[in-house]
Write a protein that holds these residues in place. Structure first.
Motif, short mmCIF file in Angstrom:
data_model
loop_
_atom_site.label_atom_id
_atom_site.label_comp_id
_atom_site.label_asym_id
_atom_site.label_seq_id
_atom_site.Cartn_x
_atom_site.Cartn_y
_atom_site.Cartn_z
N GLU A 1 -19.33 -26.44 8.67
CA GLU A 1 -20.06 -25.05 8.72
C GLU A 1 -19.51 -24.13 7.69
OE1 GLU A 1 -19.58 -22.16 12.30
OE2 GLU A 1 -18.96 -24.34 13.00
N ALA A 2 -20.40 -23.28 7.23
CA ALA A 2 -19.99 -21.99 6.43
C ALA A 2 -19.22 -21.27 7.05
CB ALA A 2 -21.11 -21.57 5.76
N PRO A 3 -17.92 -21.17 6.59
CA PRO A 3 -16.90 -20.09 7.26
C PRO A 3 -17.62 -18.74 7.01
CG PRO A 3 -16.10 -21.13 5.45
CD PRO A 3 -17.25 -21.73 5.51
N ALA A 4 -16.92 -17.79 7.80
CA ALA A 4 -17.58 -16.28 7.99
C ALA A 4 -17.36 -15.80 6.42
CB ALA A 4 -16.58 -15.44 8.81
N HIS A 5 -16.27 -16.04 5.79
CA HIS A 5 -15.84 -15.46 4.56
C HIS A 5 -16.95 -15.96 3.41
CE1 HIS A 5 -13.93 -19.15 3.11
NE2 HIS A 5 -13.45 -19.18 4.25
N ALA A 6 -17.35 -17.27 3.62
CA ALA A 6 -18.29 -17.63 2.60
C ALA A 6 -19.87 -16.92 2.93
CB ALA A 6 -18.52 -19.26 2.80
N LEU A 7 -20.07 -17.06 4.01
CA LEU A 7 -21.21 -16.06 4.28
C LEU A 7 -21.39 -14.80 3.98
CD1 LEU A 7 -21.87 -17.50 8.09
CD2 LEU A 7 -22.98 -18.38 6.02
N ALA A 8 -20.26 -14.03 4.00
CA ALA A 8 -20.07 -12.77 3.31
C ALA A 8 -20.40 -12.73 2.11
CB ALA A 8 -18.69 -12.06 3.89
N ALA A 9 -19.69 -13.58 1.21
CA ALA A 9 -20.08 -13.59 -0.01
C ALA A 9 -21.32 -13.91 -0.43
CB ALA A 9 -19.04 -14.56 -0.63
N ARG A 10 -21.79 -14.90 0.20
CA ARG A 10 -23.31 -15.13 -0.05
C ARG A 10 -24.23 -14.03 0.20
NH1 ARG A 10 -25.21 -20.04 3.23
NH2 ARG A 10 -23.79 -21.01 2.11
N GLU A 11 -23.90 -13.26 1.31
CA GLU A 11 -24.96 -12.22 1.58
C GLU A 11 -24.78 -11.08 0.49
OE1 GLU A 11 -25.53 -8.68 4.80
OE2 GLU A 11 -24.11 -10.28 5.38
#
Length: 99
Positions: A16-26
């Motif tokens: 699953e996408a980690p929190a840091h990857a989701l933050a970067a994507r956002e």
């Protein structure tokens, strides 16, 4: 001037996408940049210099705060957009400045 940024955040998690990857994507998806491409192994976005640089600043800060232990990025100069130097960019046209 137009810029292209390519980046990855680590550590990787294939489940699953980690929190840091989701933050970067956002950050990238809301920064009014154009030619945005996000994926599990790398991400790219293009836009006016000021918008890309502001997005990179936010991306670094938010990804690190969300647990990234390494962020690899590359920025390439694509050229001048219309010679106006305002750092604009095609963007989404919805007023979101990514700041």
């Amino acid at each position: 001037m137009r810029l292209r940024v390519e980046f990855t955040t680590e550590p990787f998690d294939l489940e699953e996408a980690p929190a840091h990857a989701l933050a970067a994507r956002e950050v990238i998806e809301t920064a009014a940049l154009d030619a945005v491409d996000v994926g599990p192994f790398g991400n790219t976005a293009e836009g006016g210099a000021e918008r890309v640089l502001a997005a990179v600043d936010a991306l670094l800060r938010r990804s690190l705060a969300a647990g990234a232990t390494r962020i690899s990025l590359q920025v390439n100069v694509l050229g001048d957009e219309g010679g106006n130097g305002d750092g604009g960019g095609g963007g989404r046209g919805d007023g979101e400045g990514g700041r």
